[in-house]
Design a protein around this motif. Structure first.
Motif, PDB file in Angstrom:
ATOM      1  N   ARG A  98       1.016  -0.946  -0.045  1.00  0.00           N
ATOM      2  CA  ARG A  98       0.339  -0.300  -0.228  1.00  0.00           C
ATOM      3  C   ARG A  98       0.912   1.106   0.146  1.00  0.00           C
ATOM      4  NH1 ARG A  98      -2.536   0.209   4.631  1.00  0.00           N
ATOM      5  NH2 ARG A  98      -3.598   2.039   3.745  1.00  0.00           N
ATOM      6  N   GLY A  99       2.088   0.992  -0.022  1.00  0.00           N
ATOM      7  CA  GLY A  99       2.974   2.289  -0.254  1.00  0.00           C
ATOM      8  C   GLY A  99       3.278   2.456   1.318  1.00  0.00           C
ATOM      9  N   LYS A 100       3.063   1.597   2.698  1.00  0.00           N
ATOM     10  CA  LYS A 100       3.447   2.739   3.383  1.00  0.00           C
ATOM     11  C   LYS A 100       4.671   1.975   3.873  1.00  0.00           C
ATOM     12  CE  LYS A 100      -0.540   4.000   4.819  1.00  0.00           C
ATOM     13  NZ  LYS A 100      -0.125   5.488   4.717  1.00  0.00           N
ATOM     14  N   THR A 101       6.162   3.185   4.236  1.00  0.00           N
ATOM     15  CA  THR A 101       7.347   2.671   3.950  1.00  0.00           C
ATOM     16  C   THR A 101       7.770   3.133   5.737  1.00  0.00           C
ATOM     17  OG1 THR A 101       7.469   5.246   3.902  1.00  0.00           O
ATOM     18  CG2 THR A 101       7.251   3.434   2.255  1.00  0.00           C
ATOM     19  N   THR A 102       6.775   4.123   6.708  1.00  0.00           N
ATOM     20  CA  THR A 102       6.993   3.644   7.620  1.00  0.00           C
ATOM     21  C   THR A 102       6.583   3.073   8.810  1.00  0.00           C
ATOM     22  OG1 THR A 102       4.935   5.229   7.851  1.00  0.00           O
ATOM     23  CG2 THR A 102       6.589   6.252   8.141  1.00  0.00           C
ATOM     24  N   PRO A 103       7.317   2.654  10.150  1.00  0.00           N
ATOM     25  CA  PRO A 103       6.961   1.595  11.062  1.00  0.00           C
ATOM     26  C   PRO A 103       5.490   1.082  11.248  1.00  0.00           C
ATOM     27  CG  PRO A 103       9.517   2.439  11.008  1.00  0.00           C
ATOM     28  CD  PRO A 103       8.415   2.827  10.537  1.00  0.00           C
ATOM     29  N   ALA A 104       4.900   0.196  11.379  1.00  0.00           N
ATOM     30  CA  ALA A 104       3.535  -0.058  11.521  1.00  0.00           C
ATOM     31  C   ALA A 104       3.254   0.205  13.139  1.00  0.00           C
ATOM     32  CB  ALA A 104       2.898  -1.661  12.155  1.00  0.00           C
ATOM     33  N   ALA A 138      -6.246   8.706   9.147  1.00  0.00           N
ATOM     34  CA  ALA A 138      -7.283   7.313  10.289  1.00  0.00           C
ATOM     35  C   ALA A 138      -7.582   6.654   8.868  1.00  0.00           C
ATOM     36  CB  ALA A 138      -7.412   8.013  10.925  1.00  0.00           C
ATOM     37  N   LEU A 139      -8.315   7.395   8.450  1.00  0.00           N
ATOM     38  CA  LEU A 139      -9.032   6.172   6.837  1.00  0.00           C
ATOM     39  C   LEU A 139      -8.244   5.643   6.077  1.00  0.00           C
ATOM     40  CD1 LEU A 139     -12.459   9.134   5.975  1.00  0.00           C
ATOM     41  CD2 LEU A 139     -12.864   7.507   7.610  1.00  0.00           C
ATOM     42  N   ASP A 140      -7.184   6.279   5.865  1.00  0.00           N
ATOM     43  CA  ASP A 140      -6.650   4.956   5.119  1.00  0.00           C
ATOM     44  C   ASP A 140      -5.552   4.398   5.345  1.00  0.00           C
ATOM     45  OD1 ASP A 140      -5.322   4.935   2.446  1.00  0.00           O
ATOM     46  OD2 ASP A 140      -3.102   5.828   3.683  1.00  0.00           O
ATOM     47  N   GLU A 141      -5.616   4.401   6.577  1.00  0.00           N
ATOM     48  CA  GLU A 141      -4.928   3.207   7.619  1.00  0.00           C
ATOM     49  C   GLU A 141      -5.868   2.262   7.673  1.00  0.00           C
ATOM     50  OE1 GLU A 141      -2.438   2.696   7.979  1.00  0.00           O
ATOM     51  OE2 GLU A 141      -1.372   4.197   7.931  1.00  0.00           O
ATOM     52  N   CYS A 142      -7.365   2.301   7.300  1.00  0.00           N
ATOM     53  CA  CYS A 142      -7.848   1.337   7.958  1.00  0.00           C
ATOM     54  C   CYS A 142      -8.357   0.351   6.576  1.00  0.00           C
ATOM     55  CB  CYS A 142      -9.858   2.269   7.478  1.00  0.00           C
ATOM     56  SG  CYS A 142     -10.531   2.490   9.203  1.00  0.00           S
ATOM     57  N   SER A 144      -5.669  -0.784   6.445  1.00  0.00           N
ATOM     58  CA  SER A 144      -4.461  -1.769   6.521  1.00  0.00           C
ATOM     59  C   SER A 144      -4.476  -3.513   6.500  1.00  0.00           C
ATOM     60  CB  SER A 144      -3.932  -1.479   7.759  1.00  0.00           C
ATOM     61  OG  SER A 144      -2.381  -1.685   8.441  1.00  0.00           O
ATOM     62  N   ASN A 145      -3.136  -3.939   6.309  1.00  0.00           N
ATOM     63  CA  ASN A 145      -2.977  -5.338   6.591  1.00  0.00           C
ATOM     64  C   ASN A 145      -3.154  -5.862   7.453  1.00  0.00           C
ATOM     65  OD1 ASN A 145      -3.195  -6.333   3.629  1.00  0.00           O
ATOM     66  ND2 ASN A 145      -1.003  -5.622   4.028  1.00  0.00           N
ATOM     67  N   ASN A 146      -2.907  -4.961   8.728  1.00  0.00           N
ATOM     68  CA  ASN A 146      -3.076  -5.783  10.307  1.00  0.00           C
ATOM     69  C   ASN A 146      -4.015  -4.868  11.260  1.00  0.00           C
ATOM     70  OD1 ASN A 146      -2.026  -4.850  12.881  1.00  0.00           O
ATOM     71  ND2 ASN A 146      -1.143  -6.084  12.348  1.00  0.00           N
ATOM     72  N   SER A 147      -4.909  -5.517  11.492  1.00  0.00           N
ATOM     73  CA  SER A 147      -6.162  -5.840  12.440  1.00  0.00           C
ATOM     74  C   SER A 147      -6.048  -4.398  14.125  1.00  0.00           C
ATOM     75  CB  SER A 147      -6.724  -7.395  12.998  1.00  0.00           C
ATOM     76  OG  SER A 147      -6.025  -7.406  14.215  1.00  0.00           O
ATOM     77  N   ALA A 148      -5.053  -4.281  14.573  1.00  0.00           N
ATOM     78  CA  ALA A 148      -4.415  -3.570  15.572  1.00  0.00           C
ATOM     79  C   ALA A 148      -5.126  -2.150  14.501  1.00  0.00           C
ATOM     80  CB  ALA A 148      -3.466  -3.716  16.036  1.00  0.00           C
ATOM     81  N   ILE A 149      -4.012  -2.022  13.913  1.00  0.00           N
ATOM     82  CA  ILE A 149      -4.124  -0.626  13.110  1.00  0.00           C
ATOM     83  C   ILE A 149      -5.178  -0.351  12.444  1.00  0.00           C
ATOM     84  CG2 ILE A 149      -2.912   0.654  11.171  1.00  0.00           C
ATOM     85  CD1 ILE A 149      -0.037  -0.699  11.642  1.00  0.00           C
ATOM     86  N   ARG A 150      -6.054  -1.149  11.510  1.00  0.00           N
ATOM     87  CA  ARG A 150      -7.536  -0.744  11.514  1.00  0.00           C
ATOM     88  C   ARG A 150      -8.132  -0.420  12.635  1.00  0.00           C
ATOM     89  NH1 ARG A 150      -7.090  -5.884   8.282  1.00  0.00           N
ATOM     90  NH2 ARG A 150      -8.337  -6.448  10.016  1.00  0.00           N
ATOM     91  N   GLN A 151      -7.776  -1.188  14.015  1.00  0.00           N
ATOM     92  CA  GLN A 151      -9.417  -0.594  15.135  1.00  0.00           C
ATOM     93  C   GLN A 151      -8.776   0.616  15.527  1.00  0.00           C
ATOM     94  OE1 GLN A 151     -12.086  -2.993  16.192  1.00  0.00           O
ATOM     95  NE2 GLN A 151     -11.854  -0.528  17.114  1.00  0.00           N
ATOM     96  N   ALA A 152      -7.500   0.946  15.703  1.00  0.00           N
ATOM     97  CA  ALA A 152      -7.162   2.003  15.905  1.00  0.00           C
ATOM     98  C   ALA A 152      -7.210   3.237  14.957  1.00  0.00           C
ATOM     99  CB  ALA A 152      -4.880   2.380  16.147  1.00  0.00           C
ATOM    100  N   ALA A 153      -6.745   2.902  13.447  1.00  0.00           N
ATOM    101  CA  ALA A 153      -8.054   3.488  12.855  1.00  0.00           C
ATOM    102  C   ALA A 153      -9.148   4.203  12.862  1.00  0.00           C
ATOM    103  CB  ALA A 153      -7.254   3.617  11.506  1.00  0.00           C
TER     104      ALA A 153
END
Length: 340
Positions: A98-104, A138-142, A144-153
């Motif tokens: 998804r083009g995310k280069t910064t740490p999860a 936040a909407l963009d991170e929804c 994410s492939n990671n459920s923890a990030i999606r929930q936080a977003a």
């Protein structure tokens, strides 16, 4: 050892508490450089990579206004942050595609901090810092492939909606949320955007009421989305938006009308309810935007009795339209069928 979601949640809550009770929000975010670091983490390629800038729309007076977004621009309880059951680390699932280069971990931490600031510091202090770009992030991170990030977003997006001033709905929230609905290919992002629109309707009904004519077409289109979660949330958002209507005559019929919008086979049921309505309150553009699509469908029914019912409702309603420009957008929808 690597920090966990619980660790990051606790740190975010602590920092927000310090900002509120000790040093002040500006010192924590600006003087300490935290705000700049958050933008670098969430917008490594700039805000333009998340949101198209310089969107031009017309306001209610038909004057062009710039609703482009900058990283920040302004017009739930924290119990879960301190007692999270899932002490997990955000690892093993990359968003590089998804083009995310910064740490999860860093992205999740930023989202948790934004949420903590919204819920602990609250509006109006935090609003100028978070409404705008951080909502887009936040909407963009929804997606994410990671459920923890999606929930936080998802939680962060709703928290931002709660602290946003109603004046931000027209110039920031609506353009951003509708753009996300139209441009995103990720169903979770669409679902989150629709949930944000639903919360806008619940928490800022007066602002949403004025925008009903512009909100209904894109919301209605999402009802037919192939993803069941998006379709279900679109129905909920559509009902919430329509229920901001202040016309006392039609308020009790709103659920039936919305059901007819979502389920065309129930059109006659909705018109039957409208037949029992005595119109005494002036009919404005938002009310017309809700009723006219269903009435137009009623005019196309095969049986004459159903067409006549729609005609009677239109006749009774039209007598109370005070402004011709309010009904003008629906002329092409109704007049040809009425002339038949």
């Amino acid at each position: 050892a690597a920090s966990t979601t619980r660790d990051r949640s606790g740190a975010a809550a602590d920092l927000a508490t310090v900002a509120k009770q000790v040093t002040g929000l500006r010192f924590v975010l600006k003087d300490c450089g935290i705000y700049d670091e958050m933008q670098k983490i969430l917008f490594p390629n700039g805000i333009d990579a998340v949101v198209k800038p310089n969107l031009i729309e017309e306001d209610q007076d038909n004057e062009e206004v710039n609703v482009g977004l900058k990283p920040s621009r302004s017009a739930v309880s924290l119990t879960s942050l301190g007692t999270m059951d899932d002490a997990t680390t955000v690892s093993g699932q990359s968003d590089s595609k998804r083009g995310k280069t910064t740490p999860a971990n860093a992205r999740e931490g930023c989202l948790l901090l934004v949420r903590a600031l919204c819920e602990i510091v609250g509006s109006p202090q935090v609003e100028p810092y978070v409404v705008g770009g951080f909502l887009a992030a936040a909407l963009d991170e929804c997606a994410s492939n990671n459920s923890a990030i999606r929930q936080a977003a998802s939680d962060t997006a709703l928290s931002i909606i709660h602290v946003a001033n109603p004046w931000a709905v027209f110039s920031i929230l609506r353009p951003l949320l509708l753009q996300t609905l139209q441009s995103s290919t990720e169903w979770r992002v669409k679902e989150a955007s629709l949930e944000c629109l639903q919360q806008c309707a619940i928490t800022k009904p007066a602002a949403i009421h004025k925008l009903v004519p512009k909100l209904l077409p894109p919301l209605t289109s999402q009802v037919w989305d192939t993803k069941a979660q998006v379709s279900k949330m679109a129905r909920s958002a559509l009902l919430a938006v329509c229920q901001t209507n202040t016309n006392a005559d039609v308020k009790k019929t709103i659920p039936a009308v919305v059901n007819a919008i979502c389920k065309p086979s129930d059109t006659n049921k909705a018109i039957s309810e409208l037949m029992g309505t005595t119109f005494v309150v002036p009919v404005d553009a938002p009310t017309l935007a809700i009723l006219c699509p269903v009435l137009a469908r009623g005019l196309k029914e095969k049986l004459a009795i159903h067409k006549r019912a729609a005609c009677l409702v239109i006749s009774n309603m039209s007598k109370l339209v005070e402004r011709p420009e309010a009904v003008a957008p629906f002329g092409s929808l109704l007049v040809p069928e009425l002339q038949k």
